[in-house]
Design an enzyme around this catalytic site. Structure first.
Site, mmCIF file in Angstrom:
data_model
loop_
_atom_site.group_PDB
_atom_site.id
_atom_site.type_symbol
_atom_site.label_atom_id
_atom_site.label_comp_id
_atom_site.label_asym_id
_atom_site.label_seq_id
_atom_site.Cartn_x
_atom_site.Cartn_y
_atom_site.Cartn_z
ATOM 1 N N GLY A 10 0.838 -1.198 0.000
ATOM 2 C CA GLY A 10 0.000 0.000 0.000
ATOM 3 C C GLY A 10 0.869 1.243 0.000
ATOM 4 N N VAL A 14 -0.541 6.917 3.761
ATOM 5 C CA VAL A 14 0.153 6.438 4.952
ATOM 6 C C VAL A 14 1.405 5.645 4.575
ATOM 7 C CG1 VAL A 14 -0.030 4.845 6.904
ATOM 8 C CG2 VAL A 14 -1.829 6.467 6.449
ATOM 9 N N ARG A 40 0.454 4.889 -9.585
ATOM 10 C CA ARG A 40 0.865 5.460 -8.299
ATOM 11 C C ARG A 40 2.348 5.152 -8.033
ATOM 12 N NH1 ARG A 40 -3.244 5.445 -3.069
ATOM 13 N NH2 ARG A 40 -3.137 7.693 -2.927
ATOM 14 N N VAL A 91 -2.937 -0.871 3.432
ATOM 15 C CA VAL A 91 -3.925 -0.680 2.356
ATOM 16 C C VAL A 91 -5.155 0.023 2.911
ATOM 17 C CG1 VAL A 91 -3.071 -2.699 1.103
ATOM 18 C CG2 VAL A 91 -4.964 -2.965 2.702
ATOM 19 N N ASN A 92 -6.016 0.447 2.000
ATOM 20 C CA ASN A 92 -7.209 1.189 2.411
ATOM 21 C C ASN A 92 -8.237 0.273 3.075
ATOM 22 O OD1 ASN A 92 -6.758 0.420 -0.291
ATOM 23 N ND2 ASN A 92 -8.677 1.328 -0.940
ATOM 24 N N ARG A 261 -7.295 20.761 31.826
ATOM 25 C CA ARG A 261 -7.992 19.474 31.716
ATOM 26 C C ARG A 261 -8.663 19.342 30.350
ATOM 27 N NH1 ARG A 261 -11.769 20.226 36.728
ATOM 28 N NH2 ARG A 261 -11.872 22.210 35.621
ATOM 29 N N CYS A 277 -10.692 9.541 7.264
ATOM 30 C CA CYS A 277 -10.758 8.613 8.399
ATOM 31 C C CYS A 277 -11.777 8.901 9.489
ATOM 32 C CB CYS A 277 -9.374 8.496 9.012
ATOM 33 S SG CYS A 277 -8.259 7.657 7.876
ATOM 34 N N PHE A 339 -9.802 18.917 2.232
ATOM 35 C CA PHE A 339 -10.477 18.781 3.532
ATOM 36 C C PHE A 339 -9.775 19.553 4.631
ATOM 37 C CE2 PHE A 339 -8.286 15.875 6.484
ATOM 38 C CZ PHE A 339 -7.298 15.340 5.681
HETATM 39 N N1 LIG Z 1 -4.766 8.999 5.297
HETATM 40 C C1 LIG Z 1 -4.362 9.173 6.543
HETATM 41 O O1 LIG Z 1 -3.998 10.264 6.934
HETATM 42 C C2 LIG Z 1 -4.334 8.030 7.512
HETATM 43 C C3 LIG Z 1 -4.823 6.780 7.173
HETATM 44 N N2 LIG Z 1 -4.777 5.741 8.070
HETATM 45 C C4 LIG Z 1 -5.222 4.407 7.695
HETATM 46 O O2 LIG Z 1 -4.221 3.839 6.842
HETATM 47 C C5 LIG Z 1 -4.819 2.993 5.855
HETATM 48 C C6 LIG Z 1 -4.385 3.444 4.473
HETATM 49 O O3 LIG Z 1 -4.855 4.747 4.271
HETATM 50 P P1 LIG Z 1 -4.352 5.636 3.040
HETATM 51 O O4 LIG Z 1 -2.880 5.481 2.895
HETATM 52 O O5 LIG Z 1 -4.932 6.978 3.247
HETATM 53 O O6 LIG Z 1 -5.066 4.876 1.815
HETATM 54 P P2 LIG Z 1 -4.777 5.058 0.251
HETATM 55 O O7 LIG Z 1 -6.039 4.700 -0.431
HETATM 56 O O8 LIG Z 1 -4.130 6.372 -0.006
HETATM 57 O O9 LIG Z 1 -3.675 3.930 -0.055
HETATM 58 C C7 LIG Z 1 -3.918 2.566 -0.009
HETATM 59 C C8 LIG Z 1 -3.162 1.904 -1.147
HETATM 60 O O10 LIG Z 1 -3.242 0.485 -1.004
HETATM 61 C C9 LIG Z 1 -3.229 -0.098 -2.302
HETATM 62 N N3 LIG Z 1 -3.733 -1.471 -2.229
HETATM 63 C C10 LIG Z 1 -4.970 -1.909 -1.885
HETATM 64 N N4 LIG Z 1 -5.013 -3.254 -1.903
HETATM 65 C C11 LIG Z 1 -3.770 -3.690 -2.266
HETATM 66 C C12 LIG Z 1 -3.184 -4.971 -2.430
HETATM 67 N N5 LIG Z 1 -3.892 -6.082 -2.210
HETATM 68 N N6 LIG Z 1 -1.896 -5.036 -2.805
HETATM 69 C C13 LIG Z 1 -1.175 -3.916 -3.017
HETATM 70 N N7 LIG Z 1 -1.664 -2.674 -2.857
HETATM 71 C C14 LIG Z 1 -2.951 -2.553 -2.466
HETATM 72 C C15 LIG Z 1 -4.116 0.827 -3.105
HETATM 73 O O11 LIG Z 1 -3.870 0.691 -4.487
HETATM 74 C C16 LIG Z 1 -3.709 2.211 -2.548
HETATM 75 O O12 LIG Z 1 -2.707 2.822 -3.330
HETATM 76 C C17 LIG Z 1 -6.320 3.062 6.106
HETATM 77 O O13 LIG Z 1 -6.693 1.974 6.926
HETATM 78 C C18 LIG Z 1 -6.489 4.346 6.875
HETATM 79 O O14 LIG Z 1 -7.605 4.296 7.744
HETATM 80 C C19 LIG Z 1 -4.217 5.906 9.298
HETATM 81 C C20 LIG Z 1 -3.704 7.113 9.677
HETATM 82 C C21 LIG Z 1 -3.707 8.269 8.825
HETATM 83 O O1 LIG Z 2 -6.461 8.274 11.024
HETATM 84 C C1 LIG Z 2 -6.273 9.270 10.339
HETATM 85 O O2 LIG Z 2 -6.509 9.320 9.132
HETATM 86 C C2 LIG Z 2 -5.788 10.536 10.938
HETATM 87 O O3 LIG Z 2 -6.973 11.359 11.114
HETATM 88 C C3 LIG Z 2 -6.709 12.672 11.601
HETATM 89 O O4 LIG Z 2 -5.841 13.347 10.714
HETATM 90 P P1 LIG Z 2 -6.364 14.082 9.384
HETATM 91 O O5 LIG Z 2 -7.742 13.615 9.058
HETATM 92 O O6 LIG Z 2 -5.306 13.926 8.373
HETATM 93 O O7 LIG Z 2 -6.401 15.625 9.747
HETATM 94 P P2 LIG Z 2 -6.905 16.441 11.043
HETATM 95 O O8 LIG Z 2 -5.945 17.517 11.301
HETATM 96 O O9 LIG Z 2 -7.239 15.555 12.161
HETATM 97 O O10 LIG Z 2 -8.244 17.120 10.511
HETATM 98 C C4 LIG Z 2 -9.409 16.373 10.242
HETATM 99 C C5 LIG Z 2 -10.554 17.308 9.913
HETATM 100 O O11 LIG Z 2 -10.990 18.002 11.081
HETATM 101 C C6 LIG Z 2 -10.989 19.394 10.829
HETATM 102 N N1 LIG Z 2 -10.651 20.097 12.097
HETATM 103 C C7 LIG Z 2 -9.556 19.731 12.808
HETATM 104 C C8 LIG Z 2 -9.253 20.372 13.978
HETATM 105 C C9 LIG Z 2 -10.074 21.409 14.444
HETATM 106 O O12 LIG Z 2 -9.851 22.025 15.513
HETATM 107 N N2 LIG Z 2 -11.156 21.746 13.704
HETATM 108 C C10 LIG Z 2 -11.473 21.116 12.533
HETATM 109 O O13 LIG Z 2 -12.476 21.454 11.902
HETATM 110 C C11 LIG Z 2 -9.952 19.600 9.744
HETATM 111 O O14 LIG Z 2 -10.155 20.801 9.053
HETATM 112 C C12 LIG Z 2 -10.188 18.385 8.889
HETATM 113 O O15 LIG Z 2 -11.261 18.588 7.995
HETATM 114 C C13 LIG Z 2 -6.011 12.567 12.950
HETATM 115 O O16 LIG Z 2 -5.675 13.876 13.408
HETATM 116 C C14 LIG Z 2 -4.750 11.724 12.856
HETATM 117 O O17 LIG Z 2 -4.178 11.552 14.149
HETATM 118 C C15 LIG Z 2 -5.101 10.356 12.276
HETATM 119 O O18 LIG Z 2 -3.945 9.571 12.097
#
Ligand SMILES: NC(=O)C1=CN([C@@H]2O[C@H](COP(=O)(O)OP(=O)(O)OC[C@H]3O[C@@H](n4cnc5c(N)ncnc54)[C@H](O)[C@@H]3O)[C@@H](O)[C@H]2O)C=CC1
Ligand SMILES: O=C(O)[C@H]1O[C@H](OP(=O)(O)OP(=O)(O)OC[C@H]2O[C@@H](n3ccc(=O)[nH]c3=O)[C@H](O)[C@@H]2O)[C@H](O)[C@@H](O)[C@@H]1O
Length: 466
Positions: A10, A14, A40, A91-92, A261, A277, A339
């Site tokens: 993936g 992330v 990608r 992966v997603n 707090r 997320c 977003f």
């Molecule tokens: N986007 C974020 O800021 C955050 C995301 N997460 C979690 O991390 C995970 C991934 O999120 P993103 O990176 O945002 O997703 P994304 O959709 O950007 O990337 C996932 C990638 O996995 C690939 N993929 C799917 N199935 C596959 C397979 N079988 N073999 C090889 N590649 C495969 C897809 O083609 C895609 O490029 C999710 O569970 C999400 O909830 C956690 C923290 C932050």
């Molecule tokens: O699991 C995830 O995907 C990630 O989700 C969020 O991160 P992200 O969604 O990238 O960005 P944030 O900064 O959390 O903002 C999320 C949304 O809330 C909004 N937000 C955030 C903070 C705030 O005070 N007010 C507000 O409206 C932002 O504008 C945005 O639309 C969490 O902050 C991360 O810790 C986590 O890893």
């Protein structure tokens, strides 16, 4: 056990940044990021670092330093699995759009595919790390698949959820509040945990590396996102009350945030939270609670989503009512579509819902966003299936110049808090708009006093009329 080779399945928001930082910080470890999506991977390998598939401040530098040295991007999933001591699954895990749990549960089909592929390819013992956000107890399903290969290979499953936020991913990865690693309580489980602790210990202070049992780790990730989103919904609920009573939500947020707090972070009222997320993870939590018969728990968390939908709709309703109850045929300019600022990600962005609502009212929208492409915006709208693709393209236009986007507009709506919006020549914008010139600041970033002096009629989230 010392880790020498890492594979990450993936290469998304992330997998890409996380592995780039591990590779940068651990030059002795070979890190290969694989993905089925060939375009990608090609973008991750592009010689022009401005063309990486993920925009994150500082990411280009990290990739530039490690790529080709000990960081590789590839579509050869089997080879990377075969070579690795440790495999991250990144992966997603989107919300299910079909069958049981539709619209709530996490769709784990991509996770299961990875587990099956790891099971079929592996010839040596591996540590498999859940990096994706997963429902609590997923590790047991992964273990079940891996343990039924009958080829004698041993697998340890760890949970290592990612807490980075988009826009600050590199900062968050380099200096995390904590790294969480959950694993089995057996000796082999503890050894696996230690192996991953040793990877992070290359740059993260030991006291910030927290180890737990695997279920606590899985559940902590969903809980962290639920608490963060809950704070935004809480302050947004108060913003509605502020607007009715003359209180100012920023002042209220500051006043309560100074209480140690409560704390001051995540209290910025907005047009509603977006991102890939928060919504999906809360829905997942709600679904899990329901499956255990914990209906009150489910209802409690669902309210966070209900409040967020209310906030987005409230914003668009306010635009319509302020513009004399009709926006039909009127031009409304959107500043921002992402977003949040500093990302090109638009998943679940509030802008999409607000645009859809206004298009239903027959508004004409012109959008400017410094990082989001035209194709992305149309894809977001088309995905809703509210109207035909041709209608979306006729009613919404994407502009590359903010001043052009604001020209002859009835109203400007700020949907993303991009810093550059604060620096515009607002007098010039005002001169070229239809009068009265309305500004709806959904992010509370503009100096409304200065704008009102110029002649704008301003609405800012959570600010009551005097
Ligand atoms: N986007 C974020 O800021 C955050 C995301 N997460 C979690 O991390 C995970 C991934 O999120 P993103 O990176 O945002 O997703 P994304 O959709 O950007 O990337 C996932 C990638 O996995 C690939 N993929 C799917 N199935 C596959 C397979 N079988 N073999 C090889 N590649 C495969 C897809 O083609 C895609 O490029 C999710 O569970 C999400 O909830 C956690 C923290 C932050
Ligand atoms: O699991 C995830 O995907 C990630 O989700 C969020 O991160 P992200 O969604 O990238 O960005 P944030 O900064 O959390 O903002 C999320 C949304 O809330 C909004 N937000 C955030 C903070 C705030 O005070 N007010 C507000 O409206 C932002 O504008 C945005 O639309 C969490 O902050 C991360 O810790 C986590 O890893």
């Amino acid at each position: 056990m010392k880790i020498k080779t890492i594979c990450c399945i993936g290469a998304g928001y992330v997998g890409g940044p996380t592995m780039a930082v591990i590779a940068q910080q651990c030059s002795h470890i070979k890190v290969t990021v694989v993905d089925l999506n060939a375009s990608r991977i090609a973008a991750w390998n592009d010689a022009d670092l401005n063309k990486l598939p993920v925009f994150e401040p500082g990411l280009d530098k990290v990739v530039g330093e490690a790529r080709g040295r000990n960081l590789f991007f590839s579509t050869d999933v089997d080879q990377a699995i075969d070579e690795a001591d440790m495999i991250f699954i990144s992966v997603n895990t989107p919300t299910k759009t079909y069958g049981k749990g539709k619209g709530m549960a996490a769709d784990l089909k991509y996770i299961e595919l990875c587990a099956r592929q790891i099971a079929s390819v592996s010839k040596s013992n591996k540590i498999v790390v859940e990096k994706s956000t997963l429902p609590v107890r997923t590790a047991s399903a992964i273990k079940n698949i891996l343990d039924h290969t009958g080829n004698g290979v041993e697998f340890q499953i760890l949970s290592n959820p990612e807490f980075l936020a988009e826009g600050t991913a590199i900062e968050d990865l380099l200096s995390p509040d904590r790294v969480l690693i959950g694993g089995d309580t057996s000796d082999k489980g503890q050894e696996a945990i230690q192996a991953l602790v040793d990877v992070y210990a290359n740059w993260v202070p030991k006291e910030r590396i927290l180890t737990t049992n695997v279920w606590s780790s899985e559940l902590s990730k969903l809980t962290a996102n639920a608490f963060l989103a809950q704070r935004v919904s809480s302050i947004n609920s108060i913003s509605a009350l502020c607007e009715k009573t003359g209180a100012d939500v920023n002042e209220v947020a500051k006043a309560i945030g100074l209480d140690s707090r409560i704390g001051s972070k995540f209290l910025k009222s907005s047009v509603g939270f977006g991102g890939s997320c928060f919504q999906k993870d809360i829905l997942n939590l709600v679904y899990i609670a329901k499956t255990y018969g914990l209906n009150e728990v489910a209802d409690y968390w669902e309210q966070v989503i209900i409040m967020n939908d209310y906030q987005k709709n409230r914003f668009s309703n306010n635009i319509v009512s302020t513009l004399y109850n009709t926006v039909s045929g009127k031009k409304i300019t959107f500043l921002g579509w992402a977003f949040k600022k500093d990302t090109n990600d638009t998943r679940e962005s509030a802008a999409i819902q607000v645009a859809d609502n206004l298009l239903n009212e027959q508004a004409h929208i012109e959008v400017y966003d410094p990082k989001v492409s035209e194709e992305r915006m149309y894809a977001d709208l088309d995905y809703l299936n509210t109207r035909t693709e041709a209608e979306n393209r006729a009613l919404l236009k994407v502009l590359k110049d903010p001043y052009q986007a604001c020209k002859e507009s009835h109203a400007i709506a700020v949907l993303t808090e991009w810093d550059e919006f604060k620096t515009y020549d607002w007098q010039r914008i005002y001169n070229n708009m239809l009068k009265p010139a309305f500004v709806f600041d959904g992010r509370g970033i503009l100096d409304t006093k200065a704008l009102e002096k110029i002649g704008f009629v301003c609405y800012s989230i959570g600010k009551g009329s005097k």
